[in-house]
Write a protein that holds these residues in place. Structure first.
Motif, PDB file in Angstrom:
ATOM      1  N   LYS A  23       0.830  -1.207   0.000  1.00 44.85           N
ATOM      2  CA  LYS A  23       0.000   0.000   0.000  1.00 44.85           C
ATOM      3  C   LYS A  23       0.865   1.258   0.000  1.00 44.85           C
ATOM      4  O   LYS A  23       0.515   2.272  -0.574  1.00 44.85           O
ATOM      5  CB  LYS A  23      -0.868  -0.032   1.262  1.00 44.85           C
ATOM      6  N   ASN A  24       2.016   1.140   0.648  1.00 43.18           N
ATOM      7  CA  ASN A  24       2.899   2.293   0.738  1.00 43.18           C
ATOM      8  C   ASN A  24       3.960   2.322  -0.364  1.00 43.18           C
ATOM      9  O   ASN A  24       4.979   2.992  -0.241  1.00 43.18           O
ATOM     10  CB  ASN A  24       3.545   2.349   2.127  1.00 43.18           C
ATOM     11  N   GLY A  25       3.721   1.526  -1.389  1.00 44.25           N
ATOM     12  CA  GLY A  25       4.547   1.679  -2.581  1.00 44.25           C
ATOM     13  C   GLY A  25       5.692   0.689  -2.771  1.00 44.25           C
ATOM     14  O   GLY A  25       6.500   0.864  -3.673  1.00 44.25           O
ATOM     15  N   TYR A  26       5.787  -0.345  -1.955  1.00 43.21           N
ATOM     16  CA  TYR A  26       6.873  -1.311  -2.094  1.00 43.21           C
ATOM     17  C   TYR A  26       6.431  -2.531  -2.904  1.00 43.21           C
ATOM     18  O   TYR A  26       5.270  -2.954  -2.811  1.00 43.21           O
ATOM     19  CB  TYR A  26       7.334  -1.798  -0.723  1.00 43.21           C
ATOM     20  N   ASP A  27       7.363  -3.098  -3.660  1.00 42.25           N
ATOM     21  CA  ASP A  27       7.131  -4.419  -4.249  1.00 42.25           C
ATOM     22  C   ASP A  27       7.521  -5.468  -3.223  1.00 42.25           C
ATOM     23  O   ASP A  27       8.247  -5.180  -2.269  1.00 42.25           O
ATOM     24  CB  ASP A  27       7.970  -4.584  -5.519  1.00 42.25           C
ATOM     25  N   LEU A  28       7.035  -6.700  -3.443  1.00 42.46           N
ATOM     26  CA  LEU A  28       7.205  -7.708  -2.396  1.00 42.46           C
ATOM     27  C   LEU A  28       7.794  -9.021  -2.890  1.00 42.46           C
ATOM     28  O   LEU A  28       7.438  -9.509  -3.967  1.00 42.46           O
ATOM     29  CB  LEU A  28       5.846  -8.023  -1.756  1.00 42.46           C
ATOM     30  N   TYR A  29       8.715  -9.575  -2.083  1.00 42.47           N
ATOM     31  CA  TYR A  29       9.044 -10.994  -2.167  1.00 42.47           C
ATOM     32  C   TYR A  29       8.389 -11.644  -0.952  1.00 42.47           C
ATOM     33  O   TYR A  29       8.676 -11.251   0.184  1.00 42.47           O
ATOM     34  CB  TYR A  29      10.545 -11.229  -2.018  1.00 42.47           C
ATOM     35  N   LEU A  30       7.543 -12.602  -1.178  1.00 43.58           N
ATOM     36  CA  LEU A  30       6.948 -13.315  -0.049  1.00 43.58           C
ATOM     37  C   LEU A  30       7.514 -14.730  -0.022  1.00 43.58           C
ATOM     38  O   LEU A  30       7.399 -15.469  -1.000  1.00 43.58           O
ATOM     39  CB  LEU A  30       5.415 -13.373  -0.186  1.00 43.58           C
ATOM     40  N   ALA A  31       8.129 -15.089   1.112  1.00 42.81           N
ATOM     41  CA  ALA A  31       8.788 -16.396   1.180  1.00 42.81           C
ATOM     42  C   ALA A  31       8.231 -17.237   2.307  1.00 42.81           C
ATOM     43  O   ALA A  31       7.911 -16.739   3.382  1.00 42.81           O
ATOM     44  CB  ALA A  31      10.293 -16.194   1.362  1.00 42.81           C
ATOM     45  N   GLY A  32       8.108 -18.522   2.030  1.00 44.05           N
ATOM     46  CA  GLY A  32       7.628 -19.455   3.048  1.00 44.05           C
ATOM     47  C   GLY A  32       7.520 -20.842   2.459  1.00 44.05           C
ATOM     48  O   GLY A  32       7.872 -21.068   1.291  1.00 44.05           O
ATOM     49  N   ARG A  33       7.038 -21.770   3.283  1.00 43.25           N
ATOM     50  CA  ARG A  33       6.883 -23.152   2.829  1.00 43.25           C
ATOM     51  C   ARG A  33       5.540 -23.309   2.100  1.00 43.25           C
ATOM     52  O   ARG A  33       4.565 -22.686   2.495  1.00 43.25           O
ATOM     53  CB  ARG A  33       6.945 -24.095   4.026  1.00 43.25           C
ATOM     54  N   ASN A  34       5.494 -24.166   1.078  1.00 43.85           N
ATOM     55  CA  ASN A  34       4.276 -24.338   0.255  1.00 43.85           C
ATOM     56  C   ASN A  34       3.695 -22.977  -0.115  1.00 43.85           C
ATOM     57  O   ASN A  34       2.523 -22.702   0.105  1.00 43.85           O
ATOM     58  CB  ASN A  34       3.212 -25.146   0.999  1.00 43.85           C
ATOM     59  N   ILE A  35       4.560 -22.161  -0.654  1.00 44.33           N
ATOM     60  CA  ILE A  35       4.194 -20.758  -0.829  1.00 44.33           C
ATOM     61  C   ILE A  35       3.080 -20.567  -1.850  1.00 44.33           C
ATOM     62  O   ILE A  35       2.390 -19.544  -1.850  1.00 44.33           O
ATOM     63  CB  ILE A  35       5.450 -19.930  -1.202  1.00 44.33           C
ATOM     64  N   SER A  36       2.861 -21.576  -2.693  1.00 46.82           N
ATOM     65  CA  SER A  36       1.805 -21.417  -3.709  1.00 46.82           C
ATOM     66  C   SER A  36       0.439 -21.212  -3.051  1.00 46.82           C
ATOM     67  O   SER A  36      -0.466 -20.670  -3.676  1.00 46.82           O
ATOM     68  CB  SER A  36       1.772 -22.623  -4.638  1.00 46.82           C
ATOM     69  N   GLN A  50      -1.350  -2.599  -7.505  1.00 46.72           N
ATOM     70  CA  GLN A  50      -0.580  -2.627  -8.758  1.00 46.72           C
ATOM     71  C   GLN A  50       0.917  -2.763  -8.508  1.00 46.72           C
ATOM     72  O   GLN A  50       1.724  -2.325  -9.324  1.00 46.72           O
ATOM     73  CB  GLN A  50      -0.860  -1.366  -9.593  1.00 46.72           C
ATOM     74  N   LYS A  51       1.273  -3.361  -7.371  1.00 40.74           N
ATOM     75  CA  LYS A  51       2.697  -3.582  -7.076  1.00 40.74           C
ATOM     76  C   LYS A  51       3.086  -5.004  -7.484  1.00 40.74           C
ATOM     77  O   LYS A  51       2.239  -5.884  -7.629  1.00 40.74           O
ATOM     78  CB  LYS A  51       2.947  -3.401  -5.569  1.00 40.74           C
ATOM     79  N   GLU A  52       4.419  -5.224  -7.639  1.00 43.25           N
ATOM     80  CA  GLU A  52       4.902  -6.574  -7.971  1.00 43.25           C
ATOM     81  C   GLU A  52       4.897  -7.438  -6.723  1.00 43.25           C
ATOM     82  O   GLU A  52       5.315  -6.997  -5.654  1.00 43.25           O
ATOM     83  CB  GLU A  52       6.346  -6.506  -8.493  1.00 43.25           C
ATOM     84  N   VAL A  53       4.446  -8.672  -6.861  1.00 42.25           N
ATOM     85  CA  VAL A  53       4.515  -9.611  -5.751  1.00 42.25           C
ATOM     86  C   VAL A  53       5.067 -10.922  -6.283  1.00 42.25           C
ATOM     87  O   VAL A  53       4.510 -11.517  -7.193  1.00 42.25           O
ATOM     88  CB  VAL A  53       3.121  -9.887  -5.141  1.00 42.25           C
ATOM     89  N   GLU A  54       6.219 -11.341  -5.730  1.00 46.26           N
ATOM     90  CA  GLU A  54       6.792 -12.628  -6.143  1.00 46.26           C
ATOM     91  C   GLU A  54       6.764 -13.595  -4.992  1.00 46.26           C
ATOM     92  O   GLU A  54       7.095 -13.237  -3.860  1.00 46.26           O
ATOM     93  CB  GLU A  54       8.254 -12.417  -6.570  1.00 46.26           C
ATOM     94  N   LEU A  55       6.384 -14.831  -5.283  1.00 49.06           N
ATOM     95  CA  LEU A  55       6.334 -15.859  -4.239  1.00 49.06           C
ATOM     96  C   LEU A  55       7.592 -16.728  -4.339  1.00 49.06           C
ATOM     97  O   LEU A  55       7.966 -17.167  -5.418  1.00 49.06           O
ATOM     98  CB  LEU A  55       5.085 -16.722  -4.418  1.00 49.06           C
ATOM     99  N   LEU A  56       8.226 -16.960  -3.204  1.00 47.51           N
ATOM    100  CA  LEU A  56       9.464 -17.722  -3.191  1.00 47.51           C
ATOM    101  C   LEU A  56       9.394 -18.835  -2.159  1.00 47.51           C
ATOM    102  O   LEU A  56       9.014 -18.599  -1.006  1.00 47.51           O
ATOM    103  CB  LEU A  56      10.637 -16.805  -2.838  1.00 47.51           C
ATOM    104  N   GLU A  57       9.776 -20.022  -2.589  1.00 47.43           N
ATOM    105  CA  GLU A  57       9.746 -21.174  -1.685  1.00 47.43           C
ATOM    106  C   GLU A  57      10.931 -21.090  -0.719  1.00 47.43           C
ATOM    107  O   GLU A  57      12.066 -20.883  -1.137  1.00 47.43           O
ATOM    108  CB  GLU A  57       9.810 -22.455  -2.532  1.00 47.43           C
TER     109      GLU A  57
END
Lengths: 243, 432
Positions: A23-36, A50-57
């Motif tokens: 919300k405050n303008g950052y893109d995100l890497y979200l990491a965790g187990r079974n991230i899907s 409208q920010k980038e969000v990438e999921l990482l295992e």
């Protein structure tokens, strides 16, 4: 550079924090187990902001994988937030060491392993922020959750030392100490309503403390005073109490 | 667990049921009786209360946005405030919004809410493309006006009694400012108030605050506020932090004299005749949202909001009689809102019809329900109806007379076994 890395992203506090940063303008890497499993949240944040969000295992207990995990990030994050936490079963952990170990490894060892790697990079770079979500339970051991509490105490001390080390490199280290929060982790506990925060309120506190360059933040704010009182109770008295 | 809604009356013991997946929700519906979906708890009375309530608010994912059509797809637990927070800065606003943004989309559909532009834009259902709903049998049904007209007409305004709305696609409207050009018209009596409404009816947004404790020649005096969005490209909208009322005011804090004083000050501060202001979205549409828990000013016994509508033909005489009755009773509130509505829609239980609606707050106290019964009688005699979203007292007989499609709704519920699963305290009271 626009990304914030959030590990332990499946926790309710992490989800709220992810939305707050996006919300405050950052893109995100979200990491965790079974991230899907977070695909819906990632989509939610994209539609909202409208920010980038990438999921990482990422498995916080697979220490050997942490190097390559961080290496694979083409664009290194501006900062990292760990919402990794495992409350565990205190009673079970008293007699079953594998449970005790899981509590310690998740809350302490795993986070340390990952943060060590990231801290080196941020130190070299001379910028960044590291946010560790610890707990008020780490301020004093109590019989109801001292295994969790001691692991969080370890994390709190680690973050304090890290802050000291990275001060010259101008890397911010923030220790977050939530009190009661209404999340899946606590859904079976009977928490006092007036003292229990919603994850969104905690996320706002984290964002605001991080942006202000703070070192330690209790959330909600009154936990600072509750814990101040709990910490000054003399041990001869405290050992007799049930709180 | 104690459950209540915005009026804090009644307070009942209930079980809050959470579901994480659709399968889990199906199981809840299968295993339990007397369920009612619960959103953000902003309906006033007992329409979302029962011994088993289904918590919908945690389901608040945004699912998609089609920029070309302005079509937003969200889960039912998303708050209108969340939509505004993210979409006003991109130049989009709700086609229809009630006087609070703190309600869920599911709740907006179930109450078929309306707002200051009802006379132009109709109810919330007007902006719905379609939605998915879980039925009493646990089936997910895709519902739209065209494909399932009966389900659509039953669900929009159906007070959660047809199933659990899961997600919806709604059309937004384009705006080019977060500001509204507002015109305030100060009138001296009910006659002037009606005349003002008629002469400003082409303005897209209008509402009047009316002083219902004023007597004699001043009865029906009001501040009518009308307006429309500006076109200045200023869209940097941010949700403001709420001020909070941290505890219940003592019950005596609001009485005839303090309310009278407030009304006098509020009315007095506006300039005579017609004046112009530039105000932002929150001031214009959601003045009370600025204060968290404003419901606590009525004390811990709670309050109710009484809202009725009278057809145009009977509006003037009816309102005069009602205002006289209220003024004589000495009960009354500083929040009395009058509005001229547009045509009724086809939904079976939607509240609006062409005519004047008045909404006013009463704190819970002795003698209140007998006053409300008296008002009910006047409303019915004038062919009006009561708004279920606010109601906590209306009797089955009074309620029925106001809603000509009530039998259709009842039969539809029965035929689809909805009445065996979905019930609220209100639905049992009014027999729907």
């Amino acid at each position: 550079m626009s990304y914030v890395l959030i590990v332990g992203a499946k926790s309710d506090i992490a989800k709220a924090t992810a939305r707050e940063y996006a919300k405050n303008g950052y893109d995100l890497y979200l990491a965790g187990r079974n991230i899907s499993e977070l695909e819906n949240l990632a989509n939610d944040i994209r539609v909202r902001t409208q920010k980038e969000v990438e999921l990482l295992e990422l498995d916080i207990l697979e220490y050997e994988s942490h190097h390559s995990f961080y290496e694979q990030l083409e664009e290194k994050p501006l900062g990292v937030i760990s919402a990794v936490g495992y409350l565990g079963d205190q009673e079970k952990a008293q007699s079953d060491f594998s449970e005790a170990r899981k509590i310690m490894d998740t809350n302490y060892t795993g986070v340390v392993s990952l943060f060590n790697i990231i801290a080196d990079d941020f130190a070299k770079r001379g910028s960044g922020f590291i946010v560790g979500i610890s707990s008020v339970a780490g301020d004093r051991g109590r019989k109801s959750n001292y295994l969790y509490g001691s692991a969080k105490a370890g994390l709190t001390a680690y973050l304090s030392g890290l802050r000291n080390r990275l001060y010259d490199a101008r890397v911010q280290v923030l220790t977050v100490k939530p009190g009661f929060v209404a999340t899946r982790m606590t859904e079976n506990m009977d928490l006092p309503e007036k003292l229990t925060a919603q994850p969104e309120a905690v996320a706002e506190d984290i964002y605001s403390a991080q942006q202000k360059g703070k070192n330690v933040v209790y959330t909600k704010w009154f936990w600072k005073y509750i814990m101040m009182i709990i910490k000054i109770i003399p041990e001869w008295k405290f050992k007799r109490m049930s709180i | 667990m104690t459950c209540t809604a915005w009026g804090m009356y009644p307070k009942i013991e209930c079980e809050k049921l959470h579901f994480s997946t659709k399968e889990a929700l199906r199981k809840i519906i299968h295993n339990k009786q007397e369920l009612i979906p619960y959103g953000n708890g902003r309906s006033y009375g007992d329409s979302a209360l029962n011994h088993n309530i289904i918590e919908v608010k945690p389901h608040n994912y945004f699912l998609g946005f089609d920029e070309d059509k302005g079509l937003l797809h969200v889960e039912a637990g998303v708050l209108l405030s969340e939509i505004l927070e993210h979409f006003v800065p991109r130049g989009w606003f709700l086609k229809v919004t009630p006087g609070t943004k703190l309600i869920t989309v599911g709740g907006a559909i179930a109450s078929d809410v309306h707002g200051k532009n009802h006379h132009i834009a109709g109810c919330f259902s007007e902006c719905i493309a379609d939605f998915n709903i879980m039925s009493a049998e646990g089936k997910i049904i895709f519902c739209s006006r065209e494909q399932t007209p009966d389900l659509f007409k039953a669900t929009c305004g159906g007070m959660g009694l047809t199933g659990v709305i899961l997600d919806a696609r709604i059309y937004l409207k384009k705006i080019n400012s977060k500001y509204i050009d507002q015109t305030t018209i100060k009138t001296k009596n009910l006659k002037e108030t009606f005349a003002a409404f008629e002469s400003y009816k082409d303005k897209p947004y209008s509402v009047a605050w009316i002083d219902c404790l004023a007597k004699g020649d001043e009865r029906g005096r009001c501040l009518l506020m009308v307006g429309d969005f500006r076109d200045d490209g200023k869209l940097d909208y941010k949700i403001k932090k709420q001020k909070s009322i941290p505890f219940n005011f003592p019950g005596f804090a609001l009485n005839n004299w303090t309310v009278r004083a407030f009304n006098w000050l509020y009315y007095g501060k506006a300039r005579k005749g017609v004046s112009h202001q530039k105000v932002d979205i929150d001031t214009f549409f959601y003045p009370l949202d600025a204060i968290d828990h404003w419901n606590q000013i009525y004390g811990k016994k709670g309050f109710t909001q009484y809202q009725f509508i009278l057809p145009r033909e009977t509006s003037y005489e009816g309102l005069e009689e009602i205002l006289t009755t209220i003024s004589k009773s000495g009960k009354g509130s500083f929040l009395a809102v009058l509005k001229l509505y547009g045509k009724a829609n086809e939904n079976w239980l939607s509240f609006p019809m062409e005519g004047y609606s008045l909404a006013l707050d009463f704190k819970m106290e002795k003698g209140l329900f007998s006053l409300l019964d008296k008002l009910d009688e006047i409303v019915v005699r004038n062919h009006g109806r009561i708004y279920l979203t606010k109601d906590v007292n209306v009797s089955k007989e009074t309620f029925e007379k106001g809603y000509p499609h009530i039998e259709t709704f009842r039969q539809y519920r029965k035929k689809n076994k909805m009445d065996e699963k979905f019930q609220s305290l209100q639905s049992k009271r009014v027999g729907i």
